[in-house]
Design a protein around this motif. Structure first.
Motif, short mmCIF file in Angstrom:
data_model
loop_
_atom_site.label_atom_id
_atom_site.label_comp_id
_atom_site.label_asym_id
_atom_site.label_seq_id
_atom_site.Cartn_x
_atom_site.Cartn_y
_atom_site.Cartn_z
N ASP A 137 1.01 -1.27 -0.01
CA ASP A 137 0.12 0.04 -0.01
C ASP A 137 0.94 1.26 -0.04
OD1 ASP A 137 -1.75 -1.97 0.30
OD2 ASP A 137 -2.39 -1.33 2.33
N VAL A 138 0.76 1.83 -1.09
CA VAL A 138 1.63 3.26 -1.38
C VAL A 138 1.08 4.30 -1.29
CG1 VAL A 138 3.74 4.02 -2.85
CG2 VAL A 138 3.07 1.58 -2.87
N PRO A 139 1.41 5.31 -0.28
CA PRO A 139 0.79 6.52 -0.35
C PRO A 139 1.15 7.64 -1.30
CG PRO A 139 2.52 6.54 1.53
CD PRO A 139 2.08 5.23 0.72
N VAL A 140 0.46 8.39 -2.10
CA VAL A 140 0.74 9.30 -3.23
C VAL A 140 -0.14 10.47 -3.12
CG1 VAL A 140 1.41 7.41 -4.73
CG2 VAL A 140 -0.78 8.32 -4.65
N MET A 141 0.31 11.65 -3.93
CA MET A 141 -0.47 12.87 -4.09
C MET A 141 -0.84 12.94 -5.39
SD MET A 141 1.09 16.55 -3.58
CE MET A 141 0.00 18.19 -3.95
N THR A 142 -2.44 13.51 -5.40
CA THR A 142 -3.01 13.81 -6.63
C THR A 142 -3.52 15.26 -6.62
OG1 THR A 142 -5.09 12.76 -5.95
CG2 THR A 142 -3.82 11.24 -6.90
N VAL A 143 -3.48 15.66 -7.62
CA VAL A 143 -4.08 16.90 -8.27
C VAL A 143 -5.21 16.90 -9.13
CG1 VAL A 143 -3.69 19.46 -9.03
CG2 VAL A 143 -1.85 18.26 -7.75
N CYS A 144 -6.41 17.25 -8.86
CA CYS A 144 -7.59 17.10 -9.65
C CYS A 144 -7.45 17.66 -11.05
CB CYS A 144 -9.06 17.34 -9.07
SG CYS A 144 -10.29 17.41 -10.03
N PRO A 145 -7.45 17.16 -12.24
CA PRO A 145 -7.41 17.73 -13.59
C PRO A 145 -8.52 18.80 -13.60
CG PRO A 145 -6.92 15.63 -13.83
CD PRO A 145 -7.37 15.72 -12.20
N CYS A 146 -9.84 18.40 -13.29
CA CYS A 146 -10.85 19.40 -13.57
C CYS A 146 -10.89 20.41 -12.67
CB CYS A 146 -12.09 18.35 -13.15
SG CYS A 146 -13.68 19.17 -13.34
N SER A 147 -10.57 20.53 -11.45
CA SER A 147 -10.47 21.44 -10.74
C SER A 147 -9.52 22.57 -11.15
CB SER A 147 -9.85 20.82 -9.34
OG SER A 147 -9.84 22.02 -8.45
N LYS A 148 -8.15 22.07 -11.76
CA LYS A 148 -7.17 23.09 -12.25
C LYS A 148 -7.99 23.73 -13.42
CE LYS A 148 -2.53 23.26 -14.02
NZ LYS A 148 -1.34 22.39 -14.29
N ALA A 149 -8.44 22.85 -14.34
CA ALA A 149 -9.19 23.31 -15.69
C ALA A 149 -10.03 24.57 -15.31
CB ALA A 149 -9.56 22.26 -16.58
N ILE A 150 -10.87 24.35 -14.45
CA ILE A 150 -12.15 25.14 -14.35
C ILE A 150 -11.95 26.35 -13.09
CG2 ILE A 150 -13.73 23.38 -14.87
CD1 ILE A 150 -14.42 23.21 -11.76
N SER A 151 -10.73 26.32 -12.63
CA SER A 151 -10.36 27.35 -11.49
C SER A 151 -9.26 28.54 -11.92
CB SER A 151 -9.74 26.49 -10.21
OG SER A 151 -10.65 25.82 -9.68
N GLU A 152 -9.71 29.53 -11.47
CA GLU A 152 -8.89 30.87 -11.94
C GLU A 152 -7.57 30.59 -11.16
OE1 GLU A 152 -10.54 34.56 -11.71
OE2 GLU A 152 -12.39 33.92 -12.93
N GLU A 153 -7.56 30.29 -9.99
CA GLU A 153 -6.41 29.94 -9.27
C GLU A 153 -6.30 28.75 -8.29
OE1 GLU A 153 -3.77 32.40 -5.57
OE2 GLU A 153 -5.55 33.57 -7.01
N GLY A 154 -5.49 27.90 -8.60
CA GLY A 154 -5.41 26.75 -7.61
C GLY A 154 -6.21 25.50 -8.23
N ALA A 155 -6.12 24.66 -7.28
CA ALA A 155 -6.90 23.48 -7.62
C ALA A 155 -6.89 22.50 -6.36
CB ALA A 155 -6.13 22.50 -8.76
N HIS A 156 -7.72 21.73 -6.20
CA HIS A 156 -7.86 20.74 -4.93
C HIS A 156 -6.78 19.53 -5.18
CE1 HIS A 156 -10.39 17.20 -5.76
NE2 HIS A 156 -11.03 17.89 -6.50
N SER A 157 -6.07 19.36 -4.08
CA SER A 157 -5.16 18.15 -4.08
C SER A 157 -5.51 17.26 -2.91
CB SER A 157 -3.76 18.61 -4.17
OG SER A 157 -3.51 19.51 -3.09
N GLN A 158 -4.91 16.21 -2.84
CA GLN A 158 -5.11 15.29 -1.70
C GLN A 158 -4.18 14.11 -1.80
OE1 GLN A 158 -8.27 15.97 -3.68
NE2 GLN A 158 -7.30 14.85 -5.34
N ARG A 159 -4.01 13.60 -0.51
CA ARG A 159 -3.23 12.15 -0.61
C ARG A 159 -4.21 11.04 -1.08
NH1 ARG A 159 -1.43 9.25 4.32
NH2 ARG A 159 -2.29 11.05 5.58
N ALA A 160 -3.43 9.98 -1.73
CA ALA A 160 -4.12 8.97 -2.02
C ALA A 160 -3.30 7.72 -1.66
CB ALA A 160 -4.38 8.92 -3.80
N VAL A 161 -3.87 6.46 -1.75
CA VAL A 161 -3.08 5.30 -1.86
C VAL A 161 -3.24 4.36 -2.94
CG1 VAL A 161 -4.84 4.17 -0.34
CG2 VAL A 161 -2.58 3.51 -0.14
N VAL A 162 -2.09 3.81 -3.21
CA VAL A 162 -1.99 2.75 -4.31
C VAL A 162 -2.07 1.30 -3.68
CG1 VAL A 162 -1.19 2.08 -6.45
CG2 VAL A 162 -1.41 4.51 -6.01
#
Length: 254
Positions: A137-162
């Motif tokens: 079980d490997v922890p990683v980080m993701t940034v949401c492509p949709c949030s980045k595309a529709i936001s003027e500034e920033g995007a939501h990101s979070q930790r995930a596990v593979v």
């Protein structure tokens, strides 16, 4: 003394698995850099039980672990064979879950720190043949492509596990499947980050936004290309930072 376990069962019904869970023991595992690494494993052991037996002998599971310290394919198979013999069973099952430590170097400062990964080994012995499954079980980080595309500034990101489970031929390093998982996301995560490292990781992750679907596909492709891996199952769970639920995706090889 009377052996109550071998008395006839009140209900003549076979049991698929019966045994013990949550045993803890020291364990030595193979480590690419250090040769070996000492850790502590949580162990589950079980066997099948015929319909005509009332119960199994729980103490024999614990006795089978006596003297077991270093894990490899052959020692794991011998452990399962010993359990099956002691318990007079046709099938035996074993699971070891343990933290596995790798030393990381932060991307900009070069700061060093140990990162722990939850790893496990599952084995089943049936008709003298063993099925051996390695997992991490490997922890990683993701940034949401949709949030980045529709936001003027920033995007939501979070930790995930593979979560990777795989079967293989020859020998497979845990380091290999951990690396495949970390390369599949927006960014890996680190145990030690200085300010310049945080800047690098954040910018690098935002330059590589990934849906949970992207991560699971990336990881599956990496596992499929590995010469040793014959079967795999990979699940990615994203602990969403702007939702009160997780997102997940899973691929299992044919």
């Amino acid at each position: 003394m009377q052996d109550v376990q071998k008395d006839p069962a009140n209900i003549a019904m076979p049991i698929d698995r019966v045994g013990v869970k949550g045993l803890r023991m020291p364990l030595v595992v193979r480590h690419r850099e250090k040769g070996i690494r000492h850790t502590v494993a949580k162990v589950d052991l079980s066997v099948d039980l015929p319909a005509h037996f009332k119960g199994t002998h729980m103490s024999r599971f614990v006795e089978a672990l006596e003297g077991y310290e270093e894990m490899d394919y052959n020692s794991f198979k011998k452990l399962l064979q010993d359990i099956a013999k002691r318990l007079e069973a046709e099938r035996a099952h074993c699971r070891f879950v343990f933290p596995y430590f790798l030393r990381q170097t932060s991307p900009s400062s070069g700061a060093s720190g140990l990162m722990d990964y939850k790893c496990q080994v599952d084995g089943e012995l049936k008709d003298g043949k063993m099925t051996f499954t390695l997992g991490a079980d490997v922890p990683v980080m993701t940034v949401c492509p949709c949030s980045k595309a529709i936001s003027e500034e920033g995007a939501h990101s979070q930790r995930a596990v593979v979560r990777i489970r795989c079967r293989f031929k020859g020998f497979l390093w845990l380091e290999d499947i951990i690396a495949i998982a970390e390369q599949s996301a927006s960014s890996r995560v680190y145990s030690v980050l200085k300010r310049q490292d945080e800047k690098y990781v954040t910018e690098d992750a935002f330059a590589n936004p990934c849906f949970v679907e992207d991560v699971v596909r990336n990881c599956a492709q990496g596992l499929d290309k590995h010469e040793q891996i014959e079967w795999f199952k990979v699940e990615v769970e994203s602990f969403e930072s702007i939702h009160n639920h997780s997102a997940f995706a899973m691929i299992e090889s044919v």
